[in-house]
Design a protein around this motif. Structure first.
Motif: not given
Length: 325
Positions: A172, A164-169
């Motif tokens: 980056d 989720g968001e943790e992986r996307e962050r």
């Protein structure tokens, strides 16, 4: 299981009670071999139940025989037909390889039977209930801090990647870290020096009971792609419990491309701590990401051979150029 944990096993029921704590999880559809020398458990290994063609049985028997055991107990978990076939075939193969087999036990639907035992007193046709967490052996293991997860899937989940968001962050942040490292000229010896500094920072943080920020995780993951950084960390790793937490956290949170380095470190500290099952799933995670990662392949062979950390005085990683830079 922590090698400092001391448990007394006196009966077939005790072998069944202790097995989840030796493996760190409750097995299912599995064959488990527990080896002893005197009163000491010196070996425990789990394998899938044998296929109908019995493929792999000889390699399992050779692995067990190489441990120089005085006795072995073989436990099968799952459907009666598959378990009985596996117990019979593997038991015969172990004996052919010179391994005395003390017990062959079938565990199905919360009950257990001794293979070949026909006495209605010790082996009733309906089987006996599997010992619960209130048994003496299980209670002793729990009191000494041992944990048995519900199944192997729960163990694999401990090293599964963040989503989720943790992986996307993290993806980056890792791009930013790589750009910054390149701008600073951090490659070769410069990256090695910076990597050692990042490892020391992480070790101090976890030794004090604190965690790394996502950016620090990204920096560490990239630095550990340098074989010399991973090697230096291996050379200086000890048996502090916080190292398991450190490298589990990094393995889970780092961008997957960079996972082999921290996964190898997790495997190493878990192996030293007697947590062979955790070491196995960590190396599996590394090899899924990079099947050609040299240190991961070294650990894979070591674990497959059932070698205890006591038998390895000084493990050195390959020093050749990493395939993932």
């Amino acid at each position: 299981m922590d090698p400092e944990c001391t448990l007394t096993v006196r009966s077939s029921a005790d072998f069944i009670a202790v097995t989840p704590y030796l493996l760190s999880f409750h097995p299912d559809d599995s064959i488990v071999v527990i080896g002893t020398v005197g009163s000491r458990v010196t070996f425990a290994a789990r394998h899938d139940l044998l296929a109908p063609d019995h493929a792999g049985v000889t390699s399992i028997a050779r692995l067990v025989a190489a441990q120089r055991l005085q006795e072995a107990a073989v436990l099968g978990y799952g459907r009666p037909e598959a378990v009985i076939r596996t117990l019979e075939v593997l038991g015969d193969e172990l004996v052919r390889h010179g391994v005395p087999v003390r017990d062959q036990l079938r565990i199905t639907d919360g009950r257990w039977w001794g293979l070949g035992c026909t006495s209605p007193t010790c082996c009733p046709p309906e089987g006996k209930p599997v010992p619960g967490p209130d048994s003496a052996v299980a209670a002793s293991a729990i009191f000494q801090g041992q944990v048995a997860l519900p199944n192997r899937a729960a163990l694999i989940a401990q090293v599964a990647p963040a989503e989720g968001e943790e992986r996307e962050r993290m993806a980056d942040l890792t791009v930013d870290v790589c750009t910054r490292f390149m701008a600073a000229g951090w490659s070769g010896p410069a990256l090695e020096k910076a990597g050692r500094r990042l490892v020391r920072r992480a070790e101090r943080r976890y030794a004090a009971g604190r965690a790394l920020t996502p950016e620090e995780i990204a920096e560490l993951g990239v630095a550990l792609a340098h074989p010399a950084v991973t090697g230096h960390t291996l050379d200086n790793s000890r048996d502090e419990p916080w190292r398991i937490a450190l490298w589990t956290d990094v393995t889970r949170r780092v961008d997957p491309f960079w996972v082999p380095g921290p996964a190898c470190l997790l495997a190493y500290v878990a192996w030293r701590a007697g947590m062979g099952a955790l070491a196995r799933v960590a190396i599996d995670r590394a090899l899924v990401q990079d099947p050609d990662h040299r240190l991961s392949r070294t650990f894979d062979r070591l674990l497959a051979a059932g070698i205890s950390h006591d038998a390895v005085a000084n493990l050195k990683p390959p020093r050749a150029r990493s395939s993932r830079r």
